[in-house]
Design a protein around this motif. Sequence first.
Motif, PDB file in Angstrom:
ATOM      1  N   GLY A  57      44.873 -49.840 -50.281  1.00  0.00           N
ATOM      2  CA  GLY A  57      46.040 -50.327 -50.314  1.00  0.00           C
ATOM      3  C   GLY A  57      47.235 -49.530 -51.155  1.00  0.00           C
ATOM      4  O   GLY A  57      48.499 -49.096 -50.545  1.00  0.00           O
ATOM      5  N   ALA A 129      41.904 -62.510 -48.041  1.00  0.00           N
ATOM      6  CA  ALA A 129      43.106 -62.741 -48.995  1.00  0.00           C
ATOM      7  C   ALA A 129      43.492 -61.269 -49.429  1.00  0.00           C
ATOM      8  O   ALA A 129      44.749 -61.030 -49.278  1.00  0.00           O
ATOM      9  CB  ALA A 129      42.977 -63.786 -49.762  1.00  0.00           C
ATOM     10  N   PHE A 130      42.608 -60.701 -49.871  1.00  0.00           N
ATOM     11  CA  PHE A 130      42.920 -59.355 -50.454  1.00  0.00           C
ATOM     12  C   PHE A 130      43.390 -58.432 -49.389  1.00  0.00           C
ATOM     13  O   PHE A 130      44.249 -57.464 -49.520  1.00  0.00           O
ATOM     14  CB  PHE A 130      41.565 -58.864 -51.186  1.00  0.00           C
ATOM     15  CG  PHE A 130      41.739 -57.790 -52.294  1.00  0.00           C
ATOM     16  CD1 PHE A 130      42.851 -57.143 -52.216  1.00  0.00           C
ATOM     17  CD2 PHE A 130      40.705 -57.535 -53.385  1.00  0.00           C
ATOM     18  CE1 PHE A 130      42.962 -56.115 -53.359  1.00  0.00           C
ATOM     19  CE2 PHE A 130      40.976 -56.879 -54.249  1.00  0.00           C
ATOM     20  CZ  PHE A 130      42.185 -56.092 -54.573  1.00  0.00           C
ATOM     21  N   TRP A 131      42.640 -58.453 -48.224  1.00  0.00           N
ATOM     22  CA  TRP A 131      43.093 -57.506 -47.149  1.00  0.00           C
ATOM     23  C   TRP A 131      44.725 -57.900 -46.913  1.00  0.00           C
ATOM     24  O   TRP A 131      45.581 -57.287 -46.502  1.00  0.00           O
ATOM     25  CB  TRP A 131      42.305 -57.805 -45.943  1.00  0.00           C
ATOM     26  CG  TRP A 131      42.566 -56.668 -44.646  1.00  0.00           C
ATOM     27  CD1 TRP A 131      42.921 -57.078 -43.601  1.00  0.00           C
ATOM     28  CD2 TRP A 131      42.645 -55.390 -44.806  1.00  0.00           C
ATOM     29  NE1 TRP A 131      43.289 -56.170 -42.901  1.00  0.00           N
ATOM     30  CE2 TRP A 131      42.980 -55.082 -43.533  1.00  0.00           C
ATOM     31  CE3 TRP A 131      42.173 -54.516 -45.689  1.00  0.00           C
ATOM     32  CZ2 TRP A 131      42.865 -53.618 -43.256  1.00  0.00           C
ATOM     33  CZ3 TRP A 131      42.366 -53.084 -45.470  1.00  0.00           C
ATOM     34  CH2 TRP A 131      42.538 -52.934 -44.031  1.00  0.00           C
ATOM     35  N   GLY A 132      44.830 -59.306 -46.839  1.00  0.00           N
ATOM     36  CA  GLY A 132      46.318 -59.704 -46.353  1.00  0.00           C
ATOM     37  C   GLY A 132      47.370 -59.170 -47.452  1.00  0.00           C
ATOM     38  O   GLY A 132      48.306 -58.669 -46.999  1.00  0.00           O
ATOM     39  N   LEU A 133      46.859 -58.891 -48.946  1.00  0.00           N
ATOM     40  CA  LEU A 133      47.903 -58.303 -49.913  1.00  0.00           C
ATOM     41  C   LEU A 133      47.854 -56.660 -49.635  1.00  0.00           C
ATOM     42  O   LEU A 133      48.941 -56.416 -49.767  1.00  0.00           O
ATOM     43  CB  LEU A 133      47.187 -58.619 -51.126  1.00  0.00           C
ATOM     44  CG  LEU A 133      47.299 -60.109 -51.611  1.00  0.00           C
ATOM     45  CD1 LEU A 133      46.424 -59.968 -53.237  1.00  0.00           C
ATOM     46  CD2 LEU A 133      48.714 -60.361 -51.830  1.00  0.00           C
ATOM     47  N   VAL A 134      46.778 -56.236 -49.178  1.00  0.00           N
ATOM     48  CA  VAL A 134      46.748 -54.819 -48.917  1.00  0.00           C
ATOM     49  C   VAL A 134      47.563 -54.377 -47.754  1.00  0.00           C
ATOM     50  O   VAL A 134      48.485 -53.452 -47.916  1.00  0.00           O
ATOM     51  CB  VAL A 134      45.146 -54.144 -48.533  1.00  0.00           C
ATOM     52  CG1 VAL A 134      45.243 -52.926 -47.936  1.00  0.00           C
ATOM     53  CG2 VAL A 134      44.521 -54.402 -49.881  1.00  0.00           C
ATOM     54  N   ARG A 135      47.582 -55.295 -46.671  1.00  0.00           N
ATOM     55  CA  ARG A 135      48.418 -55.155 -45.388  1.00  0.00           C
ATOM     56  C   ARG A 135      50.017 -55.081 -45.963  1.00  0.00           C
ATOM     57  O   ARG A 135      50.756 -54.870 -45.032  1.00  0.00           O
ATOM     58  CB  ARG A 135      47.896 -55.929 -44.418  1.00  0.00           C
ATOM     59  CG  ARG A 135      46.934 -55.781 -43.951  1.00  0.00           C
ATOM     60  CD  ARG A 135      46.527 -54.581 -42.989  1.00  0.00           C
ATOM     61  NE  ARG A 135      47.721 -54.310 -41.989  1.00  0.00           N
ATOM     62  CZ  ARG A 135      47.666 -54.832 -40.832  1.00  0.00           C
ATOM     63  NH1 ARG A 135      46.853 -55.499 -40.188  1.00  0.00           N
ATOM     64  NH2 ARG A 135      48.873 -54.635 -39.899  1.00  0.00           N
ATOM     65  N   ARG A 136      50.236 -55.982 -46.884  1.00  0.00           N
ATOM     66  CA  ARG A 136      51.600 -56.361 -47.244  1.00  0.00           C
ATOM     67  C   ARG A 136      52.341 -55.277 -47.614  1.00  0.00           C
ATOM     68  O   ARG A 136      53.136 -54.667 -47.930  1.00  0.00           O
ATOM     69  CB  ARG A 136      51.609 -57.641 -48.216  1.00  0.00           C
ATOM     70  CG  ARG A 136      53.142 -58.163 -48.354  1.00  0.00           C
ATOM     71  CD  ARG A 136      52.802 -59.428 -49.047  1.00  0.00           C
ATOM     72  NE  ARG A 136      54.300 -59.999 -49.169  1.00  0.00           N
ATOM     73  CZ  ARG A 136      55.155 -60.824 -48.312  1.00  0.00           C
ATOM     74  NH1 ARG A 136      54.469 -61.205 -47.268  1.00  0.00           N
ATOM     75  NH2 ARG A 136      56.267 -61.111 -48.741  1.00  0.00           N
TER      76      ARG A 136
END
Length: 136
Positions: A57, A129-136
């Motif tokens: 991220g 959920a963590f991957w969604g934060l990384v992609r944001r």
Amino acid sequence: MDHPRELTVEAPRAWDRPVVSVPVFICLSLVGGQLPSFSTAANLYTLGTGGALIWVGLSNRVPPRRPAPRRLPSAALWWLLPVTVFGVLEGATFVLSVGDDFPTFSRLADPMLEDQLVRSAAWFAWLTAFWGLVRR
């Protein structure tokens, strides 16, 4: 005759596509689900997996899906209230609890997470959920 503008879109990397990332998350979840709760191996695995996602991220390896907002809306401040209350309660019960009189939320969730399949599903939810934060 006017020519239409050419649009160029950067293609996502192969490992960034759901066809690749979801099976990787499933494999990581199955491994994480096999580890006993609060064991040294589980803690190291969690720190390693989370650290790798934080590293991805913070590096520019993953293009963001949408640009970051310039300023957080005022409604976002309301999210700080439950997060702060949860953090204070979790920290206070962890520091002050001598036995099982005042268990932390993590200890209360332990009976549900005894099953390896449920623990693997929780791992998968955490990773996505963590991957969604990384992609944001």
